[in-house]
Write an enzyme that holds these catalytic residues in place. Structure first.
Site, PDB file in Angstrom:
ATOM      1  N   TYR A 165       0.839  -1.213   0.000  1.00 41.91           N
ATOM      2  CA  TYR A 165       0.000   0.000   0.000  1.00 41.91           C
ATOM      3  C   TYR A 165       0.872   1.261   0.000  1.00 41.91           C
ATOM      4  O   TYR A 165       0.593   2.220  -0.727  1.00 41.91           O
ATOM      5  CB  TYR A 165      -0.880  -0.076   1.251  1.00 41.91           C
ATOM      6  CG  TYR A 165      -1.887   1.021   1.440  1.00 41.91           C
ATOM      7  CD1 TYR A 165      -3.070   1.053   0.706  1.00 41.91           C
ATOM      8  CD2 TYR A 165      -1.691   2.001   2.413  1.00 41.91           C
ATOM      9  CE1 TYR A 165      -4.021   2.039   0.919  1.00 41.91           C
ATOM     10  CE2 TYR A 165      -2.634   2.985   2.646  1.00 41.91           C
ATOM     11  CZ  TYR A 165      -3.802   3.003   1.886  1.00 41.91           C
ATOM     12  OH  TYR A 165      -4.732   3.989   2.121  1.00 41.91           O
ATOM     13  N   LYS A 169       0.801   4.072  -2.866  1.00 37.55           N
ATOM     14  CA  LYS A 169       0.363   5.426  -2.530  1.00 37.55           C
ATOM     15  C   LYS A 169       1.425   6.468  -2.885  1.00 37.55           C
ATOM     16  O   LYS A 169       1.092   7.553  -3.343  1.00 37.55           O
ATOM     17  CB  LYS A 169      -0.013   5.513  -1.043  1.00 37.55           C
ATOM     18  CG  LYS A 169      -1.323   4.821  -0.704  1.00 37.55           C
ATOM     19  CD  LYS A 169      -2.448   5.314  -1.591  1.00 37.55           C
ATOM     20  CE  LYS A 169      -3.833   5.044  -1.066  1.00 37.55           C
ATOM     21  NZ  LYS A 169      -4.867   5.437  -2.040  1.00 37.55           N
TER      22      LYS A 169
HETATM   23  P1  NAD Z   1     -13.577   2.751   1.885  1.00 39.33           P
HETATM   24  O1  NAD Z   1     -13.253   1.312   1.874  1.00 39.33           O
HETATM   25  O2  NAD Z   1     -14.726   3.208   2.707  1.00 39.33           O
HETATM   26  O3  NAD Z   1     -13.831   3.285   0.406  1.00 39.33           O
HETATM   27  C1  NAD Z   1     -13.149   2.807  -0.717  1.00 39.33           C
HETATM   28  C2  NAD Z   1     -14.172   2.507  -1.794  1.00 39.33           C
HETATM   29  O4  NAD Z   1     -13.481   2.097  -2.979  1.00 39.33           O
HETATM   30  C3  NAD Z   1     -15.114   1.376  -1.409  1.00 39.33           C
HETATM   31  O5  NAD Z   1     -16.459   1.793  -1.518  1.00 39.33           O
HETATM   32  C4  NAD Z   1     -14.769   0.260  -2.392  1.00 39.33           C
HETATM   33  O6  NAD Z   1     -15.880  -0.543  -2.757  1.00 39.33           O
HETATM   34  C5  NAD Z   1     -14.223   1.041  -3.566  1.00 39.33           C
HETATM   35  N1  NAD Z   1     -13.338   0.232  -4.409  1.00 39.33           N
HETATM   36  C6  NAD Z   1     -12.371  -0.625  -4.007  1.00 39.33           C
HETATM   37  N2  NAD Z   1     -11.768  -1.185  -5.052  1.00 39.33           N
HETATM   38  C7  NAD Z   1     -12.362  -0.674  -6.155  1.00 39.33           C
HETATM   39  C8  NAD Z   1     -12.161  -0.868  -7.535  1.00 39.33           C
HETATM   40  N3  NAD Z   1     -11.235  -1.719  -8.002  1.00 39.33           N
HETATM   41  N4  NAD Z   1     -12.909  -0.158  -8.399  1.00 39.33           N
HETATM   42  C9  NAD Z   1     -13.867   0.696  -7.949  1.00 39.33           C
HETATM   43  N5  NAD Z   1     -14.121   0.888  -6.639  1.00 39.33           N
HETATM   44  C10 NAD Z   1     -13.372   0.215  -5.754  1.00 39.33           C
HETATM   45  O7  NAD Z   1     -12.244   3.517   2.327  1.00 39.33           O
HETATM   46  P2  NAD Z   1     -11.905   5.069   2.487  1.00 39.33           P
HETATM   47  O8  NAD Z   1     -11.231   5.212   3.797  1.00 39.33           O
HETATM   48  O9  NAD Z   1     -13.051   5.926   2.170  1.00 39.33           O
HETATM   49  O10 NAD Z   1     -10.776   5.217   1.370  1.00 39.33           O
HETATM   50  C11 NAD Z   1     -10.855   6.097   0.272  1.00 39.33           C
HETATM   51  C12 NAD Z   1      -9.446   6.358  -0.243  1.00 39.33           C
HETATM   52  O11 NAD Z   1      -8.698   7.073   0.741  1.00 39.33           O
HETATM   53  C13 NAD Z   1      -8.642   5.111  -0.551  1.00 39.33           C
HETATM   54  O12 NAD Z   1      -7.842   5.318  -1.690  1.00 39.33           O
HETATM   55  C14 NAD Z   1      -7.762   4.956   0.665  1.00 39.33           C
HETATM   56  O13 NAD Z   1      -6.599   4.223   0.386  1.00 39.33           O
HETATM   57  C15 NAD Z   1      -7.482   6.405   0.978  1.00 39.33           C
HETATM   58  N6  NAD Z   1      -7.061   6.674   2.345  1.00 39.33           N
HETATM   59  C16 NAD Z   1      -7.929   6.589   3.363  1.00 39.33           C
HETATM   60  C17 NAD Z   1      -7.486   6.883   4.659  1.00 39.33           C
HETATM   61  C18 NAD Z   1      -8.419   6.860   5.820  1.00 39.33           C
HETATM   62  O14 NAD Z   1      -7.986   7.259   6.922  1.00 39.33           O
HETATM   63  N7  NAD Z   1      -9.665   6.448   5.660  1.00 39.33           N
HETATM   64  C19 NAD Z   1      -6.150   7.217   4.887  1.00 39.33           C
HETATM   65  C20 NAD Z   1      -5.282   7.306   3.817  1.00 39.33           C
HETATM   66  C21 NAD Z   1      -5.750   7.040   2.543  1.00 39.33           C
END
Ligand code: NAD
Length: 306
Positions: A165, A169
């Site tokens: 990851y 990223k």
């Molecule tokens: P989440 O799991 O709630 O949302 C991610 C969404 O992406 C899900 O609804 C999932 O179904 C969808 N998804 C996954 N693979 C997919 C694909 N191949 N095609 C289309 N859709 C797909 O998680 P989140 O926390 O809302 O994460 C959103 C983004 O933020 C991600 O890229 C995550 O890595 C990044 N992020 C989140 C955090 C955090 O603290 N939540 C921190 C750093 C980075």
């Protein structure tokens, strides 16, 4: 920089992974501010298993019920062309792309399977590439585009159990910084966010009281500013979460310059280690050190002491 109430009337915004978490918040926001929204979500688990149309449909219903315009797309971001096609076929244009979809395959490096590495790469890096690649010709032709890539503190600083990851990223930082350079003259602005928010990704690793203070809704305003037509930022990284918003940049230590001859030895560098690592006299570069200038200066120096 921006007016009180940012609006996106007549624009089409594609949000990948918009069936939940941060993506859902973005989609609902844009839907409430006049944009046509493509709600993309594969609908699988946070580990990238399975698929389901329900997640995207629920968000589309929510936007429409509030009077907004939205359409669902259930493709994986690996098929970015199909996602952008949904925007063009339904709304006739694409103005904003939020590369947000993501999954986790956390495991120590020692125990990581090839499939854990490959899937993380395919969703985060290849997926963001495919969506951007499909949107790019439209952005260029209309001389307008706003692109957000989603990095992570794990990529910027490293995080135990997340080599796959973290690598993916940070790859998005280089990807986006280069897109920013290529897109600038076409008014295509590209920025990276490193969010932190309560979602199914973080709910198992953070306590409830912390999660309560990390609402995904609090990341939305930054993304709104960066994707608005009034924005002038490009090629930048921003942290956002829990009400804290900050731009991040590279820092170069004072550094040492040594004569470029046989006196440039490991011992000569060790003797200059204080300068090599001196952040008190630092600069904040927007590009690599000026190699030609430094080469000339180094050639003029006396040999390093043995
Ligand atoms: P989440 O799991 O709630 O949302 C991610 C969404 O992406 C899900 O609804 C999932 O179904 C969808 N998804 C996954 N693979 C997919 C694909 N191949 N095609 C289309 N859709 C797909 O998680 P989140 O926390 O809302 O994460 C959103 C983004 O933020 C991600 O890229 C995550 O890595 C990044 N992020 C989140 C955090 C955090 O603290 N939540 C921190 C750093 C980075």
């Amino acid at each position: 920089m921006a007016p009180q109430e940012l609006r996106y009337d007549g624009q089409t915004v594609v949000v990948t992974g918009a069936g939940g978490g941060l993506g859902r918040e973005y989609a609902v926001f844009y839907g409430s501010r006049g944009a046509n929204v493509v709600v993309n979500d594969l609908g699988g688990s946070f580990k990238g298993e399975g698929k389901n149309s329900k997640a995207a449909d629920a968000v589309v219903d929510e936007i429409r019920a509030a009077g907004g315009k939205a359409v669902a797309n259930y493709d994986s971001v690996e098929n970015g062309d199909a996602i952008i096609k949904t925007a063009i076929d339904t709304f006739g244009r694409i103005d904003v792309l939020i590369n947000n979809a993501g999954i986790l395959r956390d495991v120590s490096f020692k125990n990581m399977k090839q499939s854990d590495w490959d899937l993380i790469y395919r969703v985060h890096v290849y997926g963001a590439y495919k969506c951007a690649r499909a949107a790019w010709p439209y952005f260029r032709k209309q001389k307008y585009g706003r692109l957000i890539s989603t990095a992570s503190a794990a990529g910027l600083f490293g995080s135990f159990g997340q080599t796959n990851y973290s690598a993916a990223k940070l790859a998005l930082v280089g990807f986006t910084e280069t897109l920013a350079k290529e897109g600038f003259k076409y008014n295509i602005l590209c920025n990276v966010i490193a969010p932190i928010a309560a979602s199914r990704m973080t709910e198992t690793v953070m306590p409830p009281d912390v999660l309560e203070n990390l609402r995904p809704a609090w990341v939305v305003p930054l993304v709104a500013v960066l994707t608005h037509k009034s924005c002038t930022e490009t090629g930048a990284i921003f942290e956002a979460g829990g009400g804290h918003i900050a731009k991040l940049r590279w820092e170069r230590a004072k550094g040492a310059l040594l004569k470029t001859d046989e006196s440039l030895t490991p011992l000569a560098i060790a003797a200059k280690w204080k300068d090599v690592t001196n952040y008190k006299e630092c600069e904040h570069p927007e590009g690599p050190a000026n190699a030609m200038e430094l080469l000339e200066a180094a050639a003029q120096l006396p040999p390093s002491p043995a």
